[in-house]
Design a protein around this motif. Structure first.
Motif, PDB file in Angstrom:
ATOM      1  N   ASP A   1      -8.110 -27.364   3.216  1.00  0.00           N
ATOM      2  CA  ASP A   1      -7.098 -26.317   3.205  1.00  0.00           C
ATOM      3  C   ASP A   1      -5.730 -26.820   3.637  1.00  0.00           C
ATOM      4  O   ASP A   1      -4.754 -26.062   3.629  1.00  0.00           O
ATOM      5  N   SER A   2      -5.637 -28.116   4.051  1.00  0.00           N
ATOM      6  CA  SER A   2      -4.374 -28.599   4.621  1.00  0.00           C
ATOM      7  C   SER A   2      -3.856 -29.869   3.964  1.00  0.00           C
ATOM      8  O   SER A   2      -2.711 -30.265   4.246  1.00  0.00           O
ATOM      9  N   LEU A   3      -4.644 -30.542   3.124  1.00  0.00           N
ATOM     10  CA  LEU A   3      -4.215 -31.814   2.549  1.00  0.00           C
ATOM     11  C   LEU A   3      -4.410 -31.825   1.029  1.00  0.00           C
ATOM     12  O   LEU A   3      -5.327 -31.170   0.497  1.00  0.00           O
ATOM     13  N   VAL A   4      -3.537 -32.588   0.354  1.00  0.00           N
ATOM     14  CA  VAL A   4      -3.664 -32.885  -1.063  1.00  0.00           C
ATOM     15  C   VAL A   4      -3.505 -34.383  -1.235  1.00  0.00           C
ATOM     16  O   VAL A   4      -3.080 -35.085  -0.309  1.00  0.00           O
ATOM     17  N   GLY A   5      -3.855 -34.899  -2.408  1.00  0.00           N
ATOM     18  CA  GLY A   5      -3.718 -36.316  -2.711  1.00  0.00           C
ATOM     19  C   GLY A   5      -3.164 -36.536  -4.101  1.00  0.00           C
ATOM     20  O   GLY A   5      -3.237 -35.654  -4.967  1.00  0.00           O
ATOM     21  N   ILE A   6      -2.589 -37.709  -4.331  1.00  0.00           N
ATOM     22  CA  ILE A   6      -2.021 -38.038  -5.645  1.00  0.00           C
ATOM     23  C   ILE A   6      -3.132 -38.581  -6.531  1.00  0.00           C
ATOM     24  O   ILE A   6      -3.839 -39.525  -6.152  1.00  0.00           O
ATOM     25  N   ASP A   7      -3.285 -37.998  -7.723  1.00  0.00           N
ATOM     26  CA  ASP A   7      -4.286 -38.460  -8.688  1.00  0.00           C
ATOM     27  C   ASP A   7      -3.660 -39.482  -9.645  1.00  0.00           C
ATOM     28  O   ASP A   7      -4.116 -40.613  -9.735  1.00  0.00           O
ATOM     29  N   PHE A   8      -2.597 -39.120 -10.362  1.00  0.00           N
ATOM     30  CA  PHE A   8      -1.918 -40.053 -11.244  1.00  0.00           C
ATOM     31  C   PHE A   8      -0.496 -39.575 -11.470  1.00  0.00           C
ATOM     32  O   PHE A   8      -0.125 -38.448 -11.086  1.00  0.00           O
ATOM     33  N   VAL A   9       0.306 -40.439 -12.105  1.00  0.00           N
ATOM     34  CA  VAL A   9       1.707 -40.153 -12.379  1.00  0.00           C
ATOM     35  C   VAL A   9       1.917 -40.113 -13.882  1.00  0.00           C
ATOM     36  O   VAL A   9       1.465 -41.013 -14.598  1.00  0.00           O
TER      37      VAL A   9
END
Length: 814
Positions: A14-22
């Motif tokens: 509920d507090s973090l996200v991450g980068i998958d691709f650009v």
């Protein structure tokens, strides 16, 4: 101890996200970061991401040496959503180089492990470099070079080829039971390969005349060589109506009223087709039958070649033209009813033109009221007046049965409304019915909407000749959109007449679509419609580029008629009853003559044979001068002949075309432009075509005519002028259509024409003069020649003497 799946953890956080691709934009100035996140994204985390600043994002080069940094101008003001994924947009100052870059985000909402990612600004650019580095391209093991059997084209050959490969590639797999999972996969792949091979074979067959099996494929191939496939025709008949005796009243009989045989299996409808549906045709007991007036007991035969008859009573008003049937005259039936079998029964349809009926009296018998009628065509055989009856309640009829259907486009506008129960149109996306065609750079797709006419598989759609174009037949079909009116039918959306993207048009395709796959899942019925048979007709709308694409929620109603072909050429006296009971004034009905005009559609074999030969036989490009003459006469009905000559004009060859219009000598402006368009369309590249006004050889003639002693010179003079120039009803010797380019003037033919006039004893002399060439001299040669690009002109118009005149010198007479 196993490590956790960090992506799964992020999807639950509920507090973090991450980068998958650009993803890099085409101009390389915008970047989109696709995130790993919980779905749906919590509101607090969304607000935190919206507060991302440019200073928290860095982009640095990963190449050795001095590091290069790409300045981030600003992130987009909000976090977007695409395909269910949250994305963060970035705006950079300038595109990066060809090297690799690392993007780093220093923000508490980004997971420390997934807060940076390597990427390339040139990832979407074309490159001939191998993306696998030398370190990665290590030894991949020994490859098995298995000999592939390319002759495998069906299920069993594919299955055997896969088993042979498995025996060599996986020698430890020995189980060949049908229940084995490996065998299941082999047979599934074999079945899929069999379907692919069948589809490839069908596609390769449908693109050639000699092997195509679908009628729509043959029609499309025929259009490539400008061959029009014959759609057949419905039959046409005449109905003789007997009306109950009710005085002088007129009874309306609605167009479209069905009439059939005793078993109601062969149906016709009153009128000329759908265009007469709703129109009223009037019948009356006064026109039930008329009887001839016999002037003398020894004159009871109407001889062959007759075109007039006297009837008992005054009935001239009964022969007035009916605009609903034929505005030019009244059609009647002459029928004999012999009393003995050895006498043939005669039936003949004739047309009494406007003013062809006149009331009169027989002064010796009473006097007796009579009506004299005249018709246009002469009778081919004699008619017995003692058994002759004339019938006047004749109505046209065409084969076919009217049906109605409705359908909608896309989802209904109101899911609970009446339109929701209508069947939807079949949708096909892109060319060749493929399912993934993008129209341009956007994601919109051009959709083709199809609807097969119910019942047309077993009973073909009726086609009738176009009243405005004898060379074109039209389907008996009316398509209307609710609240919008009718849509127009076109033979094809792209062709001689190409539909614009805003045109409310449709066309017809051969074959029918129907459910080919039906399954129930989760309590719902799923059906897949596809092309199922050659029989039938299908309405096809445009895709927005060629023809308007109907909008979702549109509701169409279709009125059409079924009953085409030669089987509708029924014999006489076959159509004897109206299935409807709403015509109490009709005592009897029949078709006195056989129905005619019914023609089956052209067969597939005929298309294969005729289309290539017609392309070779019908000239569509002009090379020789005579080719222009042939094409121009074929395309332009008003053109009798044209003279063509090729000349070198200094830089390129130019063809000069001179027209000879039919029925006149002058060329109008529209005719000139029409001829220029035709010749310009068929000329060769690099050659010019110029249309010239016709050149005329104006001839003056002086005829010395010896008049017989028992004839008046003035009457003979009038007869000679009529023989030479006509009397308004027939053509004369100098009619413009008798002379074309290079046609000489024959002295013998001229003298023979004059000498056939009653009262002419002889032509004693002929003098001739051609204006601008030579003066008066005796016409002593056999023929007077002109050039190949000239036409003889003798109009004898006193207001235009330069167009040729004739002077008659009358000698003798009473």
């Amino acid at each position: 101890m196993s490590a956790p799946n960090r992506i799964d953890l992020l999807k639950r956080s509920d507090s973090l996200v991450g980068i998958d691709f650009v993803r890099v934009s085409p101009d390389q100035r915008q970047l989109w970061l696709y995130l790993h996140h919980k779905s749906p994204l919590p509101a607090g985390l969304l607000n935190s991401l919206n507060g991302l600043h440019a200073e928290q994002i860095s982009i640095r080069s990963m190449d050795g040496g001095r590091p290069e940094q790409v300045r981030v101008l600003s992130p987009l003001p909000a976090v977007g959503l695409e395909h269910g994924r949250r994305i963060v947009g970035l705006q950079v100052a300038e595109p990066g180089g060809f090297g690799r870059y690392r993007l780093f985000v220093d923000h508490p909402a980004f997971d420390p492990y997934f807060n940076d990612i390597p990427f390339s600004f040139k990832a979407a650019c074309d490159s001939d470099l191998d993306c696998v580095s030398e370190e990665q391209a290590g030894d991949v093991g020994e490859r098995v070079d298995f000999p592939v059997d390319y002759r495998a084209r069906d299920f069993w050959s594919f299955r055997q080829a896969l088993l042979d490969f498995a025996s060599q590639r996986y020698p430890d797999w020995q189980d060949r039971l049908e229940a084995d999972l490996g065998m299941v996969m082999v047979e599934l792949l074999s079945a899929l390969g069999d379907e692919f091979a069948y589809a490839q074979d069908r596609i390769s067959r449908e693109v050639q005349f000699d092997s195509a099996s679908q009628r729509r494929s043959l029609r499309h191939l025929a259009r490539l060589v400008d061959y029009s496939v014959d759609n057949g025709s419905g039959a046409r008949a005449w109905l003789n109506i007997t009306v109950a005796e009710d005085g002088d009243g007129e009874w309306p009989l609605p167009g479209g009223t069905a009439v059939g045989d005793a078993d109601a299996r062969l149906l016709f409808e009153v009128g000329h087709g759908l265009r007469d549906r709703g129109r009223e045709f009037y019948v009356s007991s006064r026109r039930n039958r008329f009887y001839p007036h016999i002037w003398d007991e020894d004159d009871t035969c109407l001889p062959a070649g007759s075109n007039s008859l006297t009837l008992k009573g005054h009935h001239a008003s009964c022969f007035d033209a009916d605009d609903a049937i034929d505005s030019g005259g009244k059609w009647i039936l002459l029928a004999t009813h012999p009393r003995t079998p050895d006498q043939p029964e005669r039936r003949l349809m004739v047309r009494v033109p406007f003013g062809g009926a006149r009331d009169g009296l027989d002064p010796l018998d009473g006097p007796t009221e009579i009506t004299e009628i005249r018709w246009e065509q002469a009778t081919p055989w004699p008619l017995d007046l003692t058994t002759l009856v004339v019938y006047g309640n004749l109505l046209p009829a065409t084969s076919g049965e009217t049906r109605n259907t409705s359908f909608r486009i896309g989802p209904p506008a109101d899911p609970d409304g009446a339109d929701a129960a209508l069947p939807p149109a079949i949708e096909r996306v892109g060319p060749n019915s493929c399912l993934g065609y993008d129209a341009g750079d956007n994601d919109s797709q051009r959709v083709r909407f199809l609807h097969s006419l119910p019942g047309s598989e077993s009973l073909p759609l009726v086609w009738l000749p176009d009243p405005d174009n004898d060379r074109l037949s039209r389907p008996e079909l009316l398509v209307r959109r609710q609240g919008d009116g009718p849509w127009e039918w076109l033979p094809q959306l792209v062709g001689e007449t190409t539909a614009s993207g805003h045109a409310k048009v449709f066309t017809l395709e051969d074959g029918s679509y129907r459910p080919v796959f039906d399954v129930q899942r989760s309590g719902r019925q799923f059906q897949f419609h596809d092309y199922a048979t050659n029989d039938g007709s299908t309405i096809r709308f445009g895709d927005g580029e060629f023809g308007m694409e109907p909008s979702d929620g549109s509701v169409f109603t279709v009125e059409y008629r079924l009953g085409n072909g030669r089987q509708m050429n029924v014999a006489a006296d076959t159509l004897t009853r109206f299935p409807e009971d709403s015509l109490p004034f009709v005592v009897a009905v029949s078709n006195p003559l056989p129905a005619e005009g019914g023609r089956d559609p052209e067969t597939e074999e005929s298309i294969r044979i005729n289309a290539p030969q017609a392309f070779r036989n019908i000239l569509h490009s002009a090379v020789r001068p005579e080719d222009f003459d042939l094409i121009a006469r074929r395309e332009l009905p008003w053109l009798q002949r044209s003279g063509s000559a090729m000349r070198w004009t200094g830089s390129w060859p130019t063809l000069f075309v001179t027209p000879d219009p039919r029925g006149g000598v002058e060329l109008t402006g529209p005719q000139l432009r029409e001829l220029e368009l035709v010749t310009g369309r068929v000329r060769q590249a690099g050659r010019q075509v110029r249309v010239l006004e016709p050149r005329y050889a104006s001839i003056d003639l002086e005829l010395h005519i010896c008049v017989a002693g028992d004839a008046m010179a003035s009457q003979v003079r009038e007869g000679v002028l009529q023989a030479l120039f006509g009397n308004g009803q027939g053509s004369g010797f100098f009619d413009p259509d008798r002379f074309s380019f290079g046609t000489p003037l024959s002295r013998a033919a001229l003298m023979a024409t004059v000498q056939r006039v009653p009262g002419v004893r002889a032509v004693s002399g002929v003098r001739v003069r051609r204006r601008g060439r030579f003066g008066w001299r005796p016409f002593s040669e056999f023929i007077l020649r002109v050039e190949h690009n000239e036409m003889i002109q003798v109009s004898n118009d006193r207001l235009a003497p330069d167009q040729g005149t004739v002077t008659l010198v009358m000698e003798g007479g009473a």
